[in-house]
Scaffold this motif. Sequence first.
Motif, short mmCIF file in Angstrom:
data_model
loop_
_atom_site.label_atom_id
_atom_site.label_comp_id
_atom_site.label_asym_id
_atom_site.label_seq_id
_atom_site.Cartn_x
_atom_site.Cartn_y
_atom_site.Cartn_z
N ALA A 31 88.70 82.06 23.89
CA ALA A 31 87.76 82.56 24.89
C ALA A 31 86.54 81.65 24.95
N GLY A 32 86.19 81.24 26.17
CA GLY A 32 85.01 80.39 26.36
C GLY A 32 85.30 78.91 26.38
N SER A 33 86.53 78.49 26.03
CA SER A 33 86.84 77.07 26.05
C SER A 33 87.13 76.60 27.47
N SER A 34 86.98 75.32 27.70
CA SER A 34 87.13 74.76 29.04
C SER A 34 88.60 74.75 29.47
N PRO A 35 88.90 75.18 30.70
CA PRO A 35 90.28 75.14 31.19
C PRO A 35 90.81 73.71 31.28
N LYS A 36 89.90 72.73 31.53
CA LYS A 36 90.33 71.34 31.63
C LYS A 36 90.72 70.77 30.27
N LYS A 37 90.02 71.21 29.23
CA LYS A 37 90.33 70.77 27.87
C LYS A 37 90.33 72.01 26.98
N PRO A 38 91.35 72.81 27.10
CA PRO A 38 91.35 74.10 26.38
C PRO A 38 91.48 73.94 24.88
N VAL A 39 90.83 74.84 24.16
CA VAL A 39 90.99 74.95 22.70
C VAL A 39 91.85 76.17 22.44
N MET A 40 92.93 75.96 21.69
CA MET A 40 93.87 77.04 21.44
C MET A 40 93.52 77.79 20.16
N GLU A 41 93.84 79.06 20.15
CA GLU A 41 93.58 79.92 18.99
C GLU A 41 94.90 80.49 18.48
N VAL A 42 95.16 80.29 17.19
CA VAL A 42 96.34 80.85 16.54
C VAL A 42 95.94 82.15 15.85
N MET A 43 96.67 83.22 16.13
CA MET A 43 96.37 84.50 15.50
C MET A 43 97.56 84.93 14.65
N VAL A 44 97.29 85.32 13.40
CA VAL A 44 98.32 85.76 12.47
C VAL A 44 97.99 87.18 12.04
N GLN A 45 98.97 88.03 12.03
CA GLN A 45 98.76 89.40 11.59
C GLN A 45 98.55 89.44 10.08
N GLY A 46 97.51 90.18 9.65
CA GLY A 46 97.25 90.34 8.23
C GLY A 46 96.16 89.40 7.72
N PRO A 47 95.65 89.65 6.51
CA PRO A 47 94.65 88.77 5.89
C PRO A 47 95.33 87.53 5.29
N GLN A 48 95.49 86.50 6.07
CA GLN A 48 96.30 85.34 5.68
C GLN A 48 95.45 84.09 5.47
N LYS A 49 94.21 84.26 5.00
CA LYS A 49 93.32 83.10 4.84
C LYS A 49 93.92 82.05 3.92
N ASP A 50 94.42 82.45 2.77
CA ASP A 50 94.95 81.49 1.79
C ASP A 50 96.15 80.74 2.34
N ALA A 51 97.04 81.46 3.05
CA ALA A 51 98.22 80.80 3.62
C ALA A 51 97.81 79.80 4.70
N VAL A 52 96.81 80.14 5.50
CA VAL A 52 96.33 79.24 6.54
C VAL A 52 95.71 77.98 5.92
N ILE A 53 94.91 78.16 4.89
CA ILE A 53 94.27 77.01 4.23
C ILE A 53 95.33 76.10 3.62
N LYS A 54 96.33 76.68 2.99
CA LYS A 54 97.38 75.87 2.39
C LYS A 54 98.14 75.08 3.45
N ALA A 55 98.41 75.71 4.59
CA ALA A 55 99.10 75.02 5.68
C ALA A 55 98.25 73.88 6.23
N LEU A 56 96.94 74.08 6.29
CA LEU A 56 96.04 73.02 6.76
C LEU A 56 95.98 71.87 5.77
N GLU A 57 95.99 72.18 4.48
CA GLU A 57 95.95 71.13 3.47
C GLU A 57 97.20 70.26 3.53
N LYS A 58 98.34 70.86 3.89
CA LYS A 58 99.56 70.06 4.08
C LYS A 58 99.38 69.04 5.19
N ARG A 59 98.48 69.33 6.08
CA ARG A 59 98.24 68.47 7.23
C ARG A 59 97.01 67.59 7.04
#
Length: 680
Positions: A634-662
């Motif tokens: 919400a609020g990102s530019s349609p010409k250069k949109p920023v996407m948001e990934v939503m995961v059900q549940g408190p998944q902070k640790d899993a998200v951080i681990k996935a980012l570290e792989k990248r």
Amino acid sequence: VFKFGFEYTQRHVQEEAKRRNPWAHSDRPLIENQIKALAPLRSSDRRKIADQIIAEYGIEVPTQGPGEGPENGNGTSSIGVGAIRNSLLPENSLSARFTTTAGKDLKQVSGTVYVGAHPGEEQRILWIKLEDRLLPTVYTLWRNPGIIALLHTPNVVLQKLRGGADLMTPGLAGGPPFPAKATKGSVVAIASLEKPSVPIVVGVCEIDVASLQEVKGVKGHAVRGEHWDGDEIWAWSQAGGAGGKAPEAIDGWGNSDGLDGLKEQVSQVSIEDSDDEGEGGVPVGNSFTGSQKVAEQNNFVEGEDGQPFEEVEVDRKEFSTKDIDEIFWKAFLYGLHHYRNANKSDPQHGLNFPINQSAVISNLVLPFLPITTPQQAASLNIKKTSWKNAKKFIKAFDKAQLLKSKDRDGGECVVLDIDWEDTAITSFVPYKLPKKDTVGAESGGGGGGKAISAGISPSDPSVGQRLNKVDLYKPREQLAPIFAASDATQHGLYLPAELRPIVTSYIESENLISDTNKRLVNLNPVLANAVFDGSTALDREVLAKGSVPRDALIDRILKSCSPFWVLLRNDETRDEAKAHAGHAPKISITLETRSGNKTVTKLSGVETFYIPPQPMAEELQKTCASSTSVSQLAGSSPKKPVMEVMVQGPQKDAVIKALEKRGVNRQWLEVNDKTKGKKK
């Protein structure tokens, strides 16, 4: 005056403290370390200190029978005691006091270093006394094996420890059982599995390591590093030479059976092995970059979710080594045959060279293994082949002239080219692969195309990438005279380390160094007008005094520059990447409550870090076993949109681990937990 580290202002010390000072950790910033003049140690004091060391570390002293030689009053041999004293603290040793600051409040602490030289050797720091505790340096341990407990860890982890990290419990190797002396608060040494008899790091146990029954699944810090081969203490020399080279092996550190057992583990714990078995690689349909071992290795030294190195139990009755070799060989040929036919119009057939060894296994071999059962998934492992690792596997194909490979720095092997017209590829007859829903297909074999145990989307090129965020500074026009003294342009972008010699050159050319204090710089009109504008109390104080410490001057010049940043991917250089004005953005991770008591985890801003949102959402769906969605923020530019990934549940640790792989560093994350109740 000798210094353990360089002199830094408080703002600069955090990034260098770990690497430059043995007592400087992220929560213990260092501003100044200073050794006063060395003075000879009196013989009586030397004996007293040596006896204190013998008592503190429980060093055994040879005993004498009646009439066998000179004795002390306690029945020990005076000759034996003297030899041990000389080995711990040689005659003609020197001592010096030093001061440093420690803790968040920069509390000033003092200590003593003891310097000595054994016959035929150069003088080195042998002992450090800080807050009434004597710590041996590696030079003392190399000459006095067995005086403290010796722990072990894989070499890849040891290199992290030499950078200032603490050893996490999952990183412990060679046990249980662990040495009985490795109790909480005790001083221990750490060696690699590759050189198990050569201590490289000296630290203090944060837990009772000796009582550990297992390390698998155990979280927390095991050993806090205090000193290591490669730090300033190791490098100190009155003659100004380099630090001493570690021996290849030392007799006396452990028994031969124990060392043989540790060496046995080296074949099971190696860079190649962890790559081949682990988190997959970059899919061949896009690009082959990065390495999969980074996030895995960091768990042993920086995180608390690491798993110990261990062998997967295999049903050896199912396949022989010869069978596994043949299956892996055919799987690689199948992978090459597949991409040759699927991308006929592309000269490289859908591959981007060079291809690292992890990507070869994860994308050209594992998806084409005929795995149909969990037992086969365990048996069909690169470590069960005669090659044992990906590097030797690739070299075998190089020898067969099916491809061209090259070794890179760090021992990694990459594929530079493939002979697509070789008859082994063109005439290969494909075999039937299990479907996605077949048992074992998701473990690495079959049409699923997944890496073993990874669940990584085959269309995600960001997995395994290496990212390096670089902060740059662009000088203002008013600073042009400073840069002219070094023939440098004020229109360029500079690292902080590149600005220091430029400022130093200007100071020296203008003869601005204070005659009474070499650390002070006298202000001239250029510095007074361009750097200190009088807008702050510090500026007014400096202008009133007419001088400023050199480090404070450099810090003030950095502040007056315009900030830029650049994100380097893999082997990209600063010249190839585009710099952006301002401060680098961060990836946002938000936890919030929806529909009453349901928690969701939102992730946004990954596009800047070359991470496609949709493949990452697919991986998180599998990893977290929960639903995911991708939508425009919400609020990102349609010409250069920023996407948001939503995961059900408190998944902070899993998200951080996935980012570290990248390749994402935790410091680049901004976590906002909105689920915590507000204080009333």
